[in-house]
Enzyme design. Structure first.
Site, PDB file in Angstrom:
ATOM      1  CB  SER A   1      38.814  28.117 156.055  1.00  0.00           C
ATOM      2  OG  SER A   1      38.124  28.942 156.978  1.00  0.00           O
ATOM      3  CB  THR A   2      34.518  25.086 155.577  1.00  0.00           C
ATOM      4  OG1 THR A   2      35.371  24.589 156.627  1.00  0.00           O
ATOM      5  CG2 THR A   2      34.788  24.296 154.312  1.00  0.00           C
ATOM      6  CD  GLU A   3      36.876  25.830 159.590  1.00  0.00           C
ATOM      7  OE1 GLU A   3      37.446  26.273 158.565  1.00  0.00           O
ATOM      8  OE2 GLU A   3      36.973  24.648 159.973  1.00  0.00           O
ATOM      9  CG  ASN A   4      37.703  32.090 156.327  1.00  0.00           C
ATOM     10  OD1 ASN A   4      38.571  31.877 155.496  1.00  0.00           O
ATOM     11  ND2 ASN A   4      37.982  32.260 157.621  1.00  0.00           N
TER      12      ASN A   4
ATOM     13  CD  GLU B   1      61.396  20.578 157.954  1.00  0.00           C
ATOM     14  OE1 GLU B   1      61.552  21.440 158.858  1.00  0.00           O
ATOM     15  OE2 GLU B   1      61.671  19.371 158.105  1.00  0.00           O
TER      16      GLU B   1
ATOM     17  CD1 TRP C   1      49.623  45.381 156.430  1.00  0.00           C
ATOM     18  CD2 TRP C   1      47.798  46.211 155.405  1.00  0.00           C
ATOM     19  NE1 TRP C   1      50.052  46.296 155.497  1.00  0.00           N
ATOM     20  CE2 TRP C   1      48.957  46.826 154.855  1.00  0.00           C
ATOM     21  CE3 TRP C   1      46.550  46.566 154.920  1.00  0.00           C
ATOM     22  CZ2 TRP C   1      48.875  47.780 153.843  1.00  0.00           C
ATOM     23  CZ3 TRP C   1      46.465  47.528 153.914  1.00  0.00           C
ATOM     24  CH2 TRP C   1      47.625  48.117 153.384  1.00  0.00           C
TER      25      TRP C   1
ATOM     26  CG  ASP D   1      46.330  34.746 159.909  1.00  0.00           C
ATOM     27  OD1 ASP D   1      45.284  35.387 159.676  1.00  0.00           O
ATOM     28  OD2 ASP D   1      46.588  34.269 161.027  1.00  0.00           O
TER      29      ASP D   1
ATOM     30  CG  ASN E   1      44.850  39.627 153.989  1.00  0.00           C
ATOM     31  OD1 ASN E   1      46.041  39.879 153.815  1.00  0.00           O
ATOM     32  ND2 ASN E   1      44.220  38.695 153.296  1.00  0.00           N
TER      33      ASN E   1
END
Length: 233
Positions: free
Chosen positions: A61-64, A197, A21, A16, A18
């Site tokens: 992701s499918t949401e992207n 973790e 940045w 996460d 990009n």
């Protein structure tokens, strides 16, 4: 002390930051994605060297799909370029390339590169590099349920259920890393991360170098994994 030198078998990464940045540097978001691809190379290399057997990254992701078309097209082109470029390195280092997600819904240029990349590395058995593409944790569970129903299953155990996942033999992540300061898993491997973790860092993905990755491993090694049990002192 026994965890001090323990290397996780499977590390999952939510890459996460990009876009942020690039924005901080006054650049189009695509520049951030291109720089982020370089970090994938670095993290894959250090993972191989320290003995990690499975590295999985959340690439798209499918949401992207809701992002601007220009950005989505740039990401897809970058993925094709990356796959084609990295296959010789993967073969040389005995790394098998895998993909998980609703691959059948991707554009043909992506599907063709995926098929070629997986086929070229299918005999590699030193390490698995998994790219989650057009992926959703909820979708994977739904797809697994539908596969089980199509096979006539009326009752199923947890172990049986995992056989219907995109990559059934993939072990659950020992460590999940998310960059950029966000502290959520954003629909990534919802079933598989039940006892994973988590490691969150403010570092944006394009700045997440091998040193930052080793910090995450050191933090993981300092933890005691109980899996719901209570250990006596």
């Amino acid at each position: 002390m026994e965890n001090l030198y323990k290397i996780p078998r499977h590390v999952a990464v939510i890459m996460d930051g990009n876009g942020r940045w690039a924005k901080r540097r006054g650049l189009p978001r695509v520049y951030g994605h291109r720089e982020g691809a370089k970090r994938v190379e670095d993290i894959l290399d250090i993972s191989r060297k320290v003995g990690i057997k499975w590295l999985s990254v959340f690439a798209f992701s499918t949401e992207n799909w809701a992002r601007p078309k220009e950005e989505v097209d740039a990401i897809m082109s970058l993925l094709v370029e990356y796959i084609n470029k990295k296959v010789p390195y993967l073969i040389e280092n005995n790394i098998r390339l895998r993909f998980m997600g609703r691959i059948e819904q991707l554009p043909d240029m992506i599907k063709n590169s995926i098929i070629e990349g997986e086929k070229a590395t299918q005999d590699c058995n030193g390490m698995n590099f998994v790219v989650a593409l057009n992926y959703s944790g909820k979708a994977e569970i739904i797809d697994a349920v539908n596969k089980a129903l199509r096979e006539g299953k009326k009752e199923i155990t947890e172990d049986d259920f995992k056989e219907f996942f995109y990559i059934p033999e993939m072990p659950d992540p020992d460590l999940l890393i998310r960059t950029s300061g966000e502290e959520r898993i954003s629909n990534f491997m919802l079933w598989q991360t039940a006892y994973t973790e988590f490691y969150f860092t403010e570092t944006l993905w394009p700045d997440f170098d091998q040193e930052e990755f080793l910090k995450a491993l050191y933090e993981y090694q300092s933890r005691e994994r109980r899996f719901g049990k209570v250990f006596s002192l």
